[in-house]
Design a protein around this motif. Structure first.
Motif, PDB file in Angstrom:
ATOM      1  N   TRP A   1      47.180  38.158  31.372  1.00  0.00           N
ATOM      2  CA  TRP A   1      46.855  36.773  31.726  1.00  0.00           C
ATOM      3  C   TRP A   1      46.281  36.692  33.137  1.00  0.00           C
ATOM      4  O   TRP A   1      45.314  35.956  33.378  1.00  0.00           O
ATOM      5  N   GLU A   2      46.836  37.454  34.049  1.00  0.00           N
ATOM      6  CA  GLU A   2      46.306  37.468  35.414  1.00  0.00           C
ATOM      7  C   GLU A   2      44.868  37.986  35.437  1.00  0.00           C
ATOM      8  O   GLU A   2      44.022  37.494  36.186  1.00  0.00           O
ATOM      9  N   SER A   3      44.603  38.983  34.590  1.00  0.00           N
ATOM     10  CA  SER A   3      43.254  39.535  34.488  1.00  0.00           C
ATOM     11  C   SER A   3      42.288  38.490  33.938  1.00  0.00           C
ATOM     12  O   SER A   3      41.146  38.374  34.416  1.00  0.00           O
ATOM     13  N   ILE A   4      42.725  37.729  32.932  1.00  0.00           N
ATOM     14  CA  ILE A   4      41.882  36.679  32.346  1.00  0.00           C
ATOM     15  C   ILE A   4      41.588  35.595  33.385  1.00  0.00           C
ATOM     16  O   ILE A   4      40.450  35.121  33.510  1.00  0.00           O
ATOM     17  N   LEU A   5      42.612  35.204  34.141  1.00  0.00           N
ATOM     18  CA  LEU A   5      42.417  34.193  35.188  1.00  0.00           C
ATOM     19  C   LEU A   5      41.421  34.678  36.242  1.00  0.00           C
ATOM     20  O   LEU A   5      40.541  33.929  36.685  1.00  0.00           O
ATOM     21  N   ASP A   6      41.554  35.935  36.631  1.00  0.00           N
ATOM     22  CA  ASP A   6      40.666  36.503  37.643  1.00  0.00           C
ATOM     23  C   ASP A   6      39.219  36.521  37.156  1.00  0.00           C
ATOM     24  O   ASP A   6      38.299  36.173  37.891  1.00  0.00           O
ATOM     25  N   LYS A   7      39.028  36.920  35.893  1.00  0.00           N
ATOM     26  CA  LYS A   7      37.675  36.962  35.324  1.00  0.00           C
ATOM     27  C   LYS A   7      37.095  35.565  35.202  1.00  0.00           C
ATOM     28  O   LYS A   7      35.900  35.348  35.401  1.00  0.00           O
ATOM     29  N   SER A   8      37.943  34.599  34.837  1.00  0.00           N
ATOM     30  CA  SER A   8      37.450  33.238  34.633  1.00  0.00           C
ATOM     31  C   SER A   8      36.926  32.620  35.934  1.00  0.00           C
ATOM     32  O   SER A   8      36.018  31.789  35.912  1.00  0.00           O
ATOM     33  N   LYS A   9      37.488  33.022  37.056  1.00  0.00           N
ATOM     34  CA  LYS A   9      37.047  32.485  38.350  1.00  0.00           C
ATOM     35  C   LYS A   9      35.673  33.037  38.738  1.00  0.00           C
ATOM     36  O   LYS A   9      34.902  32.373  39.433  1.00  0.00           O
ATOM     37  N   LYS A  10      35.358  34.252  38.288  1.00  0.00           N
ATOM     38  CA  LYS A  10      34.100  34.900  38.662  1.00  0.00           C
ATOM     39  C   LYS A  10      33.020  34.745  37.592  1.00  0.00           C
ATOM     40  O   LYS A  10      31.837  34.966  37.869  1.00  0.00           O
ATOM     41  N   ALA A  11      33.424  34.359  36.392  1.00  0.00           N
ATOM     42  CA  ALA A  11      32.483  34.354  35.267  1.00  0.00           C
ATOM     43  C   ALA A  11      31.516  33.182  35.333  1.00  0.00           C
ATOM     44  O   ALA A  11      31.845  32.105  35.836  1.00  0.00           O
ATOM     45  N   LYS A  12      30.312  33.403  34.807  1.00  0.00           N
ATOM     46  CA  LYS A  12      29.322  32.341  34.693  1.00  0.00           C
ATOM     47  C   LYS A  12      29.594  31.525  33.435  1.00  0.00           C
ATOM     48  O   LYS A  12      30.320  31.952  32.547  1.00  0.00           O
TER      49      LYS A  12
END
Length: 360
Positions: free
Chosen positions: A64-75
């Motif tokens: 979940w932490e990985s998903i949150l991190d990706k969501s902040k950087k994703a277009k």
């Protein structure tokens, strides 16, 4: 459940003490690691050791932490997360302490496994190894042979005896036979040794075949109560290695042991095989003689229902051969009795049970 205010336990877990244990396990983990949200203990969590549950919760939290991190950087309109590929799911679900090596014969898959392990389970990175040899890795470890054995109905025992596995819709039966084994000083000793070996082999085969639900084991009948206890103890001891929950009854007067094994997914046979197109999964075919008699009855039925002068019988080569040989006299008598001409033609594509009676 990252945004939930509480945790839950599957309603399919009936034992109240087990429900309390799982809730306590989740709460202890959350308090120790300050994890927000909640978890659901599904039916697969029943009777699972706390260390494994902790490992699973750690994985979910990191994911979940990985998903949150990706969501902040994703277009916008970019992929954040997708279900893991089979190789990584295998690593995640089947790895346990004691495994010495995980050998991968694909460089691309190896790199993906290492990347995944470094993020979520760094302690297992050292056991992942790339296999670059020319000989297929399945051949080195006889994987194909083991799969073939796990799909066979009959399993040989080292002593000379054998087991017979039969799967039905509602249960699986295992029959234990001494076969040609006569190595003991007397019959009772032979039976006891065969049953002991069978107990060990059965537990391994249940895991390999992933058989679940109700399982009936027909051990060879033993006279000694002590022997029965030892065989049952051997079965229970070997089943302790099983990741699926099992429950065993006592040995009955007829030598039967009823047990259940938690069904986690489809059995190996259902995954790798499909019902035979010839017998429809029965495992047997009617004999050519039986089909000949069916054809005779069908001819009589057709002639009495319709006014015909000639009939053509289409059947498999085996059935046609019997009609023209062993059943030739009966065929001739039928022609005279019904006053019709009966022609026979072999069809190469017909299976033994397939035939047609055509009006000409």
């Amino acid at each position: 459940m990252p945004y939930a205010g509480n945790s839950g336990v599957s309603q399919r877990i009936d034992s109240e003490s087990e429900r309390v244990r799982l809730r306590a396990c989740i709460e202890a983990y959350q308090q120790k690691h300050q994890v927000p949200g909640g978890f659901i203990a599904r039916t697969a969590a029943e009777c699972v050791e706390e260390v494994i549950l902790y490992s699973d919760m750690t994985f979910l939290h990191k994911l979940w932490e990985s998903i949150l991190d990706k969501s902040k950087k994703a277009k916008v309109k970019s992929l954040i997360h997708e279900d893991l590929p089979l190789s990584i799911r295998t690593l995640r679900d089947l790895y346990k302490d004691g495994i010495e090596k995980i050998r991968v014969d694909s460089k691309e898959t190896f790199l993906k496994l290492v990347e995944f392990a470094e993020t979520f389970v760094p302690e297992i990175v050292s056991v992942i190894e790339h296999y670059s040899g020319e000989r297929p890795v399945f051949d080195i470890y006889n994987v194909e042979d083991e799969i073939s054995k796990a799909l066979d109905r009959k399993v040989k025992l080292k002593s000379g005896g054998h087991l017979v596995f039969d799967q039905t819709e509602s249960m699986t039966t295992v029959d234990v036979n001494t076969g040609g084994y006569v190595g003991g000083r007397n019959l009772e000793e032979t039976i006891f040794k065969t049953n002991l070996e069978a107990a060990q082999t059965i537990s391994r085969q249940l895991r390999l075949r992933n058989l679940g639900g109700i399982i009936i084991i027909d051990f060879i009948d033993m006279q000694s109560d002590e022997h029965k206890k030892q065989v049952l103890a051997a079965l229970q001891r070997n089943l302790e290695k099983d990741h699926a929950k099992t429950k065993i009854t006592e040995v009955s007067a007829l030598g039967l042991v009823e047990m259940t094994r938690k069904r986690t997914r489809e059995s190996l046979e259902h995954i790798l095989c499909e019902p035979c197109s010839t017998c429809g999964g029965r495992g047997v075919l009617k004999t050519a003689e039986s089909i000949c008699l069916e054809i005779f009855r069908e001819i009589i039925r057709v002639v009495r229902q319709y006014s015909v002068q000639q009939i053509l019988v289409l059947a498999s080569e085996q059935v046609v051969e019997m009609l023209l040989d062993e059943e030739a006299d009966m065929l001739a008598e039928l022609e005279v009795f019904l006053k019709v001409a009966i022609k026979i033609r072999a069809e190469a594509e017909y299976n033994q049970e397939h035939y047609d009676v055509v009006l000409l």
